[in-house]
Design a protein around this motif. Structure first.
Motif, PDB file in Angstrom:
ATOM      1  N   GLN A  84       4.318  -4.484   3.938  1.00  0.00           N
ATOM      2  CA  GLN A  84       2.923  -4.491   4.389  1.00  0.00           C
ATOM      3  C   GLN A  84       2.019  -4.321   3.172  1.00  0.00           C
ATOM      4  OE1 GLN A  84       2.592  -5.346   7.411  1.00  0.00           O
ATOM      5  NE2 GLN A  84       4.548  -4.732   8.298  1.00  0.00           N
ATOM      6  N   CYS A  85       1.001  -5.163   3.078  1.00  0.00           N
ATOM      7  CA  CYS A  85       0.039  -5.081   1.980  1.00  0.00           C
ATOM      8  C   CYS A  85      -1.372  -4.950   2.546  1.00  0.00           C
ATOM      9  CB  CYS A  85       0.131  -6.319   1.093  1.00  0.00           C
ATOM     10  SG  CYS A  85       1.707  -6.430   0.209  1.00  0.00           S
ATOM     11  N   PHE A  86      -2.143  -4.049   1.959  1.00  0.00           N
ATOM     12  CA  PHE A  86      -3.497  -3.760   2.426  1.00  0.00           C
ATOM     13  C   PHE A  86      -4.486  -3.914   1.286  1.00  0.00           C
ATOM     14  CE2 PHE A  86      -1.308  -2.473   5.991  1.00  0.00           C
ATOM     15  CZ  PHE A  86      -2.131  -1.962   6.979  1.00  0.00           C
ATOM     16  N   ASN A 108       5.870   5.378   0.680  1.00  0.00           N
ATOM     17  CA  ASN A 108       5.032   5.499  -0.510  1.00  0.00           C
ATOM     18  C   ASN A 108       3.580   5.635  -0.089  1.00  0.00           C
ATOM     19  OD1 ASN A 108       5.468   2.474   0.000  1.00  0.00           O
ATOM     20  ND2 ASN A 108       3.811   2.371  -1.530  1.00  0.00           N
ATOM     21  N   LEU A 109       2.767   6.130  -1.030  1.00  0.00           N
ATOM     22  CA  LEU A 109       1.328   6.318  -0.823  1.00  0.00           C
ATOM     23  C   LEU A 109       0.571   5.462  -1.823  1.00  0.00           C
ATOM     24  CD1 LEU A 109       1.438  10.206  -0.602  1.00  0.00           C
ATOM     25  CD2 LEU A 109       0.908   8.696   1.304  1.00  0.00           C
ATOM     26  N   ALA A 110      -0.599   4.981  -1.421  1.00  0.00           N
ATOM     27  CA  ALA A 110      -1.442   4.197  -2.327  1.00  0.00           C
ATOM     28  C   ALA A 110      -2.895   4.588  -2.130  1.00  0.00           C
ATOM     29  CB  ALA A 110      -1.263   2.705  -2.055  1.00  0.00           C
ATOM     30  N   ASP A 111      -3.533   5.048  -3.221  1.00  0.00           N
ATOM     31  CA  ASP A 111      -4.973   5.296  -3.192  1.00  0.00           C
ATOM     32  C   ASP A 111      -5.682   3.959  -3.352  1.00  0.00           C
ATOM     33  OD1 ASP A 111      -4.722   8.025  -2.871  1.00  0.00           O
ATOM     34  OD2 ASP A 111      -4.892   8.466  -5.008  1.00  0.00           O
ATOM     35  N   MET A 112      -6.713   3.739  -2.522  1.00  0.00           N
ATOM     36  CA  MET A 112      -7.400   2.452  -2.500  1.00  0.00           C
ATOM     37  C   MET A 112      -8.904   2.658  -2.677  1.00  0.00           C
ATOM     38  SD  MET A 112      -5.210   0.622   0.573  1.00  0.00           S
ATOM     39  CE  MET A 112      -5.879   1.651   1.857  1.00  0.00           C
ATOM     40  N   LYS A 113      -9.485   1.892  -3.584  1.00  0.00           N
ATOM     41  CA  LYS A 113     -10.921   1.974  -3.861  1.00  0.00           C
ATOM     42  C   LYS A 113     -11.701   1.122  -2.863  1.00  0.00           C
ATOM     43  CE  LYS A 113     -10.456   2.844  -8.764  1.00  0.00           C
ATOM     44  NZ  LYS A 113     -10.779   2.422 -10.118  1.00  0.00           N
ATOM     45  N   GLU A 117     -10.471  -5.984  -3.400  1.00  0.00           N
ATOM     46  CA  GLU A 117      -9.468  -6.852  -2.786  1.00  0.00           C
ATOM     47  C   GLU A 117      -8.119  -6.738  -3.484  1.00  0.00           C
ATOM     48  OE1 GLU A 117     -10.836 -10.808  -1.973  1.00  0.00           O
ATOM     49  OE2 GLU A 117     -12.677 -10.074  -1.051  1.00  0.00           O
ATOM     50  N   ASN A 118      -7.920  -5.614  -4.202  1.00  0.00           N
ATOM     51  CA  ASN A 118      -6.621  -5.355  -4.817  1.00  0.00           C
ATOM     52  C   ASN A 118      -5.600  -5.097  -3.717  1.00  0.00           C
ATOM     53  OD1 ASN A 118      -8.042  -5.394  -7.206  1.00  0.00           O
ATOM     54  ND2 ASN A 118      -8.248  -3.173  -7.298  1.00  0.00           N
ATOM     55  N   SER A 119      -4.409  -5.647  -3.879  1.00  0.00           N
ATOM     56  CA  SER A 119      -3.352  -5.483  -2.888  1.00  0.00           C
ATOM     57  C   SER A 119      -2.577  -4.198  -3.143  1.00  0.00           C
ATOM     58  CB  SER A 119      -2.403  -6.677  -2.989  1.00  0.00           C
ATOM     59  OG  SER A 119      -2.155  -7.212  -1.743  1.00  0.00           O
ATOM     60  N   HIS A 120      -2.344  -3.439  -2.071  1.00  0.00           N
ATOM     61  CA  HIS A 120      -1.549  -2.211  -2.115  1.00  0.00           C
ATOM     62  C   HIS A 120      -0.431  -2.401  -1.100  1.00  0.00           C
ATOM     63  CE1 HIS A 120      -4.798  -0.297  -4.390  1.00  0.00           C
ATOM     64  NE2 HIS A 120      -5.599  -0.921  -3.551  1.00  0.00           N
ATOM     65  N   CYS A 121       0.810  -2.374  -1.555  1.00  0.00           N
ATOM     66  CA  CYS A 121       1.933  -2.773  -0.696  1.00  0.00           C
ATOM     67  C   CYS A 121       2.961  -1.660  -0.532  1.00  0.00           C
ATOM     68  CB  CYS A 121       2.632  -3.995  -1.285  1.00  0.00           C
ATOM     69  SG  CYS A 121       1.549  -5.427  -1.478  1.00  0.00           S
ATOM     70  N   TYR A 128       4.765   0.850  10.054  1.00  0.00           N
ATOM     71  CA  TYR A 128       3.549   1.654  10.201  1.00  0.00           C
ATOM     72  C   TYR A 128       2.841   1.863   8.866  1.00  0.00           C
ATOM     73  CZ  TYR A 128       6.014   2.874  14.482  1.00  0.00           C
ATOM     74  OH  TYR A 128       6.692   2.813  15.660  1.00  0.00           O
ATOM     75  N   VAL A 129       1.502   1.885   8.948  1.00  0.00           N
ATOM     76  CA  VAL A 129       0.684   2.262   7.798  1.00  0.00           C
ATOM     77  C   VAL A 129      -0.392   3.200   8.335  1.00  0.00           C
ATOM     78  CG1 VAL A 129      -0.791   1.481   5.908  1.00  0.00           C
ATOM     79  CG2 VAL A 129       1.101   0.028   6.690  1.00  0.00           C
ATOM     80  N   LEU A 130      -0.480   4.396   7.755  1.00  0.00           N
ATOM     81  CA  LEU A 130      -1.472   5.385   8.160  1.00  0.00           C
ATOM     82  C   LEU A 130      -2.520   5.505   7.058  1.00  0.00           C
ATOM     83  CD1 LEU A 130      -2.517   7.641  10.048  1.00  0.00           C
ATOM     84  CD2 LEU A 130      -0.977   9.210   8.827  1.00  0.00           C
ATOM     85  N   GLU A 131      -3.767   5.165   7.388  1.00  0.00           N
ATOM     86  CA  GLU A 131      -4.866   5.316   6.434  1.00  0.00           C
ATOM     87  C   GLU A 131      -5.638   6.590   6.744  1.00  0.00           C
ATOM     88  OE1 GLU A 131      -5.964   0.760   5.139  1.00  0.00           O
ATOM     89  OE2 GLU A 131      -7.259   1.740   6.615  1.00  0.00           O
ATOM     90  N   MET A 132      -5.834   7.387   5.697  1.00  0.00           N
ATOM     91  CA  MET A 132      -6.594   8.636   5.780  1.00  0.00           C
ATOM     92  C   MET A 132      -7.618   8.633   4.648  1.00  0.00           C
ATOM     93  SD  MET A 132      -5.197  10.382   8.316  1.00  0.00           S
ATOM     94  CE  MET A 132      -5.745  12.074   8.097  1.00  0.00           C
ATOM     95  N   ASN A 133      -8.607   9.549   4.745  1.00  0.00           N
ATOM     96  CA  ASN A 133      -9.539   9.704   3.636  1.00  0.00           C
ATOM     97  C   ASN A 133      -8.750   9.964   2.363  1.00  0.00           C
ATOM     98  OD1 ASN A 133     -12.238   9.528   4.833  1.00  0.00           O
ATOM     99  ND2 ASN A 133     -11.679  11.394   5.930  1.00  0.00           N
ATOM    100  N   GLN A 134      -9.202   9.363   1.254  1.00  0.00           N
ATOM    101  CA  GLN A 134      -8.492   9.518  -0.011  1.00  0.00           C
ATOM    102  C   GLN A 134      -8.397  10.990  -0.390  1.00  0.00           C
ATOM    103  OE1 GLN A 134      -9.620   7.966  -4.232  1.00  0.00           O
ATOM    104  NE2 GLN A 134      -8.682   6.311  -3.050  1.00  0.00           N
TER     105      GLN A 134
END
Length: 157
Positions: A84-86, A108-113, A117-121, A128-134
């Motif tokens: 999965q890429c976000f 794994n975890l990925a911080d996203m700005k 449009e940078n890919s985070h995979c 499942y992918v859980l997005e939370m506040n950075q």
């Protein structure tokens, strides 16, 4: 006559379903706030997670949200495990994505700005992918290998 009545009833049902789907979808440029929710546990922490279940809900995700309470997040649920890429197009909040295996283990975890449009995979196929506040995971000492529990992870077994 019976066939005509059956077709009429079917047409009304399909129209009602379409109108319901339109009513659920946010207007362009608006956040989706009315999704189903579930409670996820991360150690001693509770997460109130919106569920992004359909392709359209997953596509919109947390776009256009100006704020999100600390204990809230969004759980993206896919039909099959895959890489999965976000990215963060039209997403105003800095987020951390937790890529989660079927059993609830964070892969794994990925911080996203925001607004990028940078890919985070995921490092391996996940459902499942859980997005939370950075910073939410880091502040609680949750890293790859930590286990989330809740209904979505029980259903996957």
């Amino acid at each position: 006559m019976k066939n005509i009545v059956s077709r009429f009833v079917l047409a009304i049902g399909l129209t009602a379903c379409a109108l319901h789907a339109q009513a659920q979808a946010p207007a362009a440029g608006q956040p989706q706030l009315g999704l189903q929710r579930t409670t996820i546990t991360a150690g001693m922490y509770l997460i109130d997670a919106q569920l992004a279940l359909s392709p359209r809900e997953r596509e919109i995700g947390l776009m256009h949200r100006k704020d999100m309470p600390a204990q809230e997040g969004m759980l993206f649920v896919f039909e099959q495990p895959a890489t999965q890429c976000f990215w963060m197009r039209n997403t105003l909040l800095p987020l951390t994505a937790a890529f989660v295996a079927d059993d609830g283990t964070i892969v794994n975890l990925a911080d996203m700005k925001p607004m990028t449009e940078n890919s985070h995979c995921s490092e391996k196929p996940v459902r499942y992918v859980l997005e939370m506040n950075q910073g939410w995971f880091a502040k609680r000492g949750l890293k790859a290998g930590a286990r989330l529990t809740g209904q979505p992870f029980r259903a996957a077994k």
